[in-house]
Design an enzyme around this catalytic site. Structure first.
Site, PDB file in Angstrom:
ATOM      1  N   GLN A   1       0.914  -1.121  -0.112  1.00  0.00           N
ATOM      2  CA  GLN A   1       0.029  -0.098  -0.079  1.00  0.00           C
ATOM      3  C   GLN A   1       0.901   1.142  -0.090  1.00  0.00           C
ATOM      4  O   GLN A   1       0.688   2.251  -0.556  1.00  0.00           O
ATOM      5  CB  GLN A   1      -0.921   0.135   1.076  1.00  0.00           C
ATOM      6  CG  GLN A   1      -2.064  -0.886   1.123  1.00  0.00           C
ATOM      7  CD  GLN A   1      -2.818  -1.003  -0.211  1.00  0.00           C
ATOM      8  OE1 GLN A   1      -2.898  -1.591  -0.931  1.00  0.00           O
ATOM      9  NE2 GLN A   1      -3.806   0.287  -0.401  1.00  0.00           N
TER      10      GLN A   1
ATOM     11  N   HIS B   1       1.670   2.880  -3.402  1.00  0.00           N
ATOM     12  CA  HIS B   1       0.726   3.830  -4.238  1.00  0.00           C
ATOM     13  C   HIS B   1       1.119   5.140  -4.506  1.00  0.00           C
ATOM     14  O   HIS B   1       0.779   5.636  -5.517  1.00  0.00           O
ATOM     15  CB  HIS B   1      -0.727   3.443  -3.415  1.00  0.00           C
ATOM     16  CG  HIS B   1      -1.546   2.370  -3.944  1.00  0.00           C
ATOM     17  ND1 HIS B   1      -1.755   2.167  -5.279  1.00  0.00           N
ATOM     18  CD2 HIS B   1      -1.858   1.131  -3.203  1.00  0.00           C
ATOM     19  CE1 HIS B   1      -2.817   1.462  -5.376  1.00  0.00           C
ATOM     20  NE2 HIS B   1      -2.522   0.637  -4.183  1.00  0.00           N
TER      21      HIS B   1
ATOM     22  N   GLU C   1      -9.320   1.949   5.389  1.00  0.00           N
ATOM     23  CA  GLU C   1      -9.697   1.446   3.694  1.00  0.00           C
ATOM     24  C   GLU C   1      -9.498   0.041   3.801  1.00  0.00           C
ATOM     25  O   GLU C   1     -10.506  -0.751   3.442  1.00  0.00           O
ATOM     26  CB  GLU C   1      -9.055   2.073   2.820  1.00  0.00           C
ATOM     27  CG  GLU C   1      -9.445   1.735   1.444  1.00  0.00           C
ATOM     28  CD  GLU C   1      -8.105   2.175   0.381  1.00  0.00           C
ATOM     29  OE1 GLU C   1      -8.866   2.070  -0.756  1.00  0.00           O
ATOM     30  OE2 GLU C   1      -7.345   2.499   0.687  1.00  0.00           O
ATOM     31  N   HIS C   2      -8.416  -0.664   3.895  1.00  0.00           N
ATOM     32  CA  HIS C   2      -8.285  -1.877   3.956  1.00  0.00           C
ATOM     33  C   HIS C   2      -7.599  -2.330   5.343  1.00  0.00           C
ATOM     34  O   HIS C   2      -6.959  -1.703   6.059  1.00  0.00           O
ATOM     35  CB  HIS C   2      -6.754  -2.351   2.984  1.00  0.00           C
ATOM     36  CG  HIS C   2      -7.299  -1.889   1.891  1.00  0.00           C
ATOM     37  ND1 HIS C   2      -6.643  -0.666   1.224  1.00  0.00           N
ATOM     38  CD2 HIS C   2      -7.744  -2.471   0.561  1.00  0.00           C
ATOM     39  CE1 HIS C   2      -6.958  -0.439  -0.180  1.00  0.00           C
ATOM     40  NE2 HIS C   2      -7.536  -1.680  -0.411  1.00  0.00           N
TER      41      HIS C   2
ATOM     42  N   ASP D   1      -7.279  -6.383  -4.322  1.00  0.00           N
ATOM     43  CA  ASP D   1      -7.043  -5.301  -5.377  1.00  0.00           C
ATOM     44  C   ASP D   1      -7.059  -5.836  -6.727  1.00  0.00           C
ATOM     45  O   ASP D   1      -7.635  -5.140  -7.745  1.00  0.00           O
ATOM     46  CB  ASP D   1      -5.553  -4.875  -5.166  1.00  0.00           C
ATOM     47  CG  ASP D   1      -5.545  -3.633  -4.331  1.00  0.00           C
ATOM     48  OD1 ASP D   1      -6.348  -3.140  -4.028  1.00  0.00           O
ATOM     49  OD2 ASP D   1      -4.143  -3.321  -4.062  1.00  0.00           O
TER      50      ASP D   1
ATOM     51  N   HIS E   1     -54.162  16.500   1.666  1.00  0.00           N
ATOM     52  CA  HIS E   1     -53.668  15.144   1.782  1.00  0.00           C
ATOM     53  C   HIS E   1     -55.071  14.360   2.174  1.00  0.00           C
ATOM     54  O   HIS E   1     -55.110  13.279   1.836  1.00  0.00           O
ATOM     55  CB  HIS E   1     -52.524  15.146   2.643  1.00  0.00           C
ATOM     56  CG  HIS E   1     -51.116  15.391   2.370  1.00  0.00           C
ATOM     57  ND1 HIS E   1     -50.885  16.492   1.937  1.00  0.00           N
ATOM     58  CD2 HIS E   1     -50.088  14.458   2.009  1.00  0.00           C
ATOM     59  CE1 HIS E   1     -49.675  16.618   1.418  1.00  0.00           C
ATOM     60  NE2 HIS E   1     -49.023  15.416   1.586  1.00  0.00           N
TER      61      HIS E   1
END
Length: 434
Positions: free
Chosen positions: A253, A256, A320-321, A354, A413
């Site tokens: 990670q 990235h 996230e992960h 991924d 109504h």
């Protein structure tokens, strides 16, 4: 990595901050690009593509011929096809059949899914052309039945698109592809230009500028999947974890981007030391060492006293992960509240999600896992509710509707029900007289 031993709870908020720029620091340039794209369309796209990507583009829509000739090595094509099959299996399992529910006698209600007609996919292509993201977005869009699937991705310095992106887009039946990246791509899909169509919902990850641009898009009646920014990973590891595996996951990670963040949480100083030794050794051999090194500088190891404290810290971070390697696996799984995607055990690398396990890798970052889910088939659908009420049904619930409407002071109504009930009463009286 920065080692934090036994942090106090009152310090967690500060310690768990991501290494990202504030919305305010980016807002100015995003507003500038959006304003100009809205006003000048393609001319603005060309201007900012030259400014940000360093390439002068004439026509930025790819022709069918350009897409058709894109080739990748056979081994890569086989890998992409395997991933495509698994992703299709996982997302087709999410199809929901409508079920009619009779809430009262004569009152039928149900839901049906309908695809979002026009969707835009943003595919990062800078330091790493993420063709895998096309699989994650175009496949569920295709299964959902979206009519138009528009893809924007930045060109390289030669004005070209990586062949793997084109091959995958063609494989997934993407409708149109544009060589446009960054803020200007999100703006183009938000407003539409002479060349790029306006879409109803924008999907896809990106850097901090893309994240803020997507949030801007929501101001102009365009939906987004989620605020997905720089990638991140948290690993919880105890004595059962294999240090070299954990180190490889953290680095997967970190590579990235320099604004990515990885976090290790453990109750053992011995475990953290072993993983750190492996991480430093593996880091030296990485092709993207410089990028990963900078990300690691912004990353942390938390050594906590108890598993309960570990769980609480993980939920506060909302990764996230999340990779979980623990002898007490069930305890952690039962108590996880906030995470985009969870990877369990020594042999479940985040890389599997991924690429090829079948789950979707477009996930909430920056703590948004507290309120957002990752992309799924439902992300490309709208749910429409239906109801049908019979004569006996309106008789059953009508009086309650009249009372509630009157209590709220909404006479029209109430009247909409009263007229129907009177009509039915009149019809029944005529029938009884006969």
């Amino acid at each position: 990595m920065n080692i934090v031993k036994y942090p106090k709870r009152e310090d967690w908020e500060l310690l768990l901050k991501r290494p990202t720029q504030s919305f305010e620091s980016i807002e100015g340039i995003v507003l500038e690009v959006f304003t100009e794209v809205q006003k000048n369309g393609d001319t603005a796209i060309q201007k900012y593509t030259e400014k940000f990507d360093g390439v002068s583009m004439g026509n930025f829509k790819l022709s069918e011929e350009e897409i058709a000739i894109a080739k990748v090595p056979n081994e890569l094509a086989d890998a992409i096809n395997l991933a495509k099959s698994n992703i299709e299996i996982f997302h087709k399992a999410q199809i929901q059949n409508s079920k009619i529910v009779e809430t009262s006698q004569g009152v039928q209600c149900w839901q049906e899914q309908r695809p979002i007609s026009k969707v835009g996919l943003y595919i990062p292509g800078g330091t790493a052309p993420l063709f895998s993201t096309i699989l994650m977005l175009a496949i569920p869009a295709q299964i959902a039945g979206c009519e138009e699937i528009i893809l924007c991705t930045p060109p390289d310095k030669d004005g070209a698109i990586n062949p793997a992106i084109l091959y995958t887009a063609k494989l997934c039946d993407v409708t149109q592809i544009y060589k446009v990246g960054g803020i200007q791509a999100i703006a183009a899909m938000t407003f539409g230009t002479e060349t790029v169509p306006k879409v109803y919902k924008i999907f896809g990850p990106g850097n901090q500028y893309v994240t803020v641009a997507k949030q801007f898009a929501t101001r102009y009646e365009v939906a987004i999947d989620m605020p997905a920014g720089p990638s991140e990973l948290l690993v919880y590891a105890d004595e059962t974890a294999i240090p070299k595996f954990v180190a490889s996951d953290l680095l997967s990670q970190a590579e990235h981007g320099i604004d990515s963040q990885v976090v290790l949480v453990t109750t053992s100083e011995k475990v953290s030391s072993a993983i750190l030794v492996e991480l430093n050794a593996q880091l030296q051999k990485l092709p993207r060492k410089i990028i990963a090194e900078k990300a690691v500088e912004n990353s942390k190891i938390f050594i906590v006293k108890t598993e309960k404290e570990a769980v609480d810290l993980i939920n506060e971070y909302a990764p996230e992960h999340y990779i979980l390697i623990s002898e007490n696996e069930d305890y952690f799984l039962d108590n996880i509240k906030n995470a985009g995607s969870v990877f369990i055990g020594n042999y479940t690398p985040e890389s599997a999600g991924d690429y090829a396990s079948g789950t979707n890798h477009t996930l909430p970052t920056n703590g948004y896992a507290k309120q957002y889910s990752g992309v799924s088939l439902a992300s490309f659908m709208k749910i429409i509710t239906f109801q049908k009420i019979s004569e006996s049904g309106i008789k059953k619930i009508g009086p309650s509707i009249e009372l509630m409407a009157a209590a709220e002071g909404l006479g029209a109504h109430k009247n909409a029900v009263t007229l129907r009930l009177q009509s039915l009463k009149s019809t029944n009286n005529q029938y009884n007289e006969k």
